[in-house]
Design an enzyme around this catalytic site. Structure first.
Site, PDB file in Angstrom:
ATOM      1  N   GLY A  46       0.841  -1.204   0.000  1.00 20.24           N
ATOM      2  CA  GLY A  46       0.000   0.000   0.000  1.00 20.24           C
ATOM      3  C   GLY A  46       0.867   1.240   0.000  1.00 20.24           C
ATOM      4  O   GLY A  46       1.991   1.219   0.517  1.00 20.24           O
ATOM      5  N   HIS A 136      -4.708   1.721   7.425  1.00 18.74           N
ATOM      6  CA  HIS A 136      -3.330   2.219   7.572  1.00 18.74           C
ATOM      7  C   HIS A 136      -3.071   3.345   6.564  1.00 18.74           C
ATOM      8  O   HIS A 136      -2.528   4.396   6.904  1.00 18.74           O
ATOM      9  CB  HIS A 136      -2.361   1.044   7.350  1.00 18.74           C
ATOM     10  CG  HIS A 136      -0.907   1.410   7.271  1.00 18.74           C
ATOM     11  ND1 HIS A 136       0.036   0.920   8.148  1.00 18.74           N
ATOM     12  CD2 HIS A 136      -0.222   2.217   6.405  1.00 18.74           C
ATOM     13  CE1 HIS A 136       1.224   1.413   7.828  1.00 18.74           C
ATOM     14  NE2 HIS A 136       1.098   2.201   6.775  1.00 18.74           N
TER      15      HIS A 136
HETATM   16 ZN    ZN Z   1       2.398   3.412   5.658  1.00 17.70          ZN
END
Ligand code: ZN
Length: 170
Positions: A46, A136
């Site tokens: 990510g 996150h």
């Molecule tokens: Zn991160």
């Protein structure tokens, strides 16, 4: 496509709130492709735009395993619309905090409303690793990194380690 430099802690940029994106056009898609390439190259699962120096509310995620085909996901202006009461703990890492990991507890499932690569509005129900990863990454858009959930002592230890690592790699 291009690989972009990744911002690491304690860069003050990582504390900033990212701005909503007004329009998904070819120029933005080219930037999102660069983000994806940067994430694959790192490698990571990510990446938020702020991590490559742009304060735009954009994430790219691909949680496919090595042996699976890539499954890139693009999230523009993502918003969490629901979270489960059930929590889940993952040993999280972050490309802006290289080689450091910590157990972080978050809602196990969530729903996210966002605009996709084609400028269409979408809503998904995320579970498992995807739920953790999206939360996150959305934290990044709000100036939060995972070590902010740790004690001050642990946090400064992680920052010190990253500074040392970055210096060694210069
Ligand atoms: Zn991160």
């Amino acid at each position: 496509m291009a690989i972009l430099p990744i911002v690491t802690v304690p860069d003050p940029l990582l504390k900033k709130i990212s701005e909503p994106v007004k329009k998904v056009d070819d120029k933005l898609r080219a930037f999102m492709d660069d983000m994806l390439e940067t994430m694959y190259d790192a490698p990571g699962i990510g990446l938020a735009a702020v991590q490559v120096g742009k304060l735009w509310r954009i994430l790219v995620i691909d949680i496919a395993r090595d042996e699976e085909n890539p499954k890139p996901m693009y999230f523009v202006n993502p918003e969490i619309t629901w979270t489960s009461e059930e929590l889940n703990t993952y040993n999280e890492g972050c490309l802006s905090i290289p080689e450091q990991y910590a157990e972080i507890e978050r809602p196990a499932e969530c729903k996210i409303k966002f605009i996709d690569y084609n400028g269409e509005e979408q809503e998904i129900h995320a579970t498992g690793l995807l739920a953790t990863c999206v939360q996150h990454e959305i934290d990044h858009l709000n100036g939060i990194v995972f070590i902010d959930y740790l004690s001050k002592i642990k946090r400064s230890m992680y920052v010190r380690k990253v500074k040392k690592l970055v210096k060694e790699n210069e």
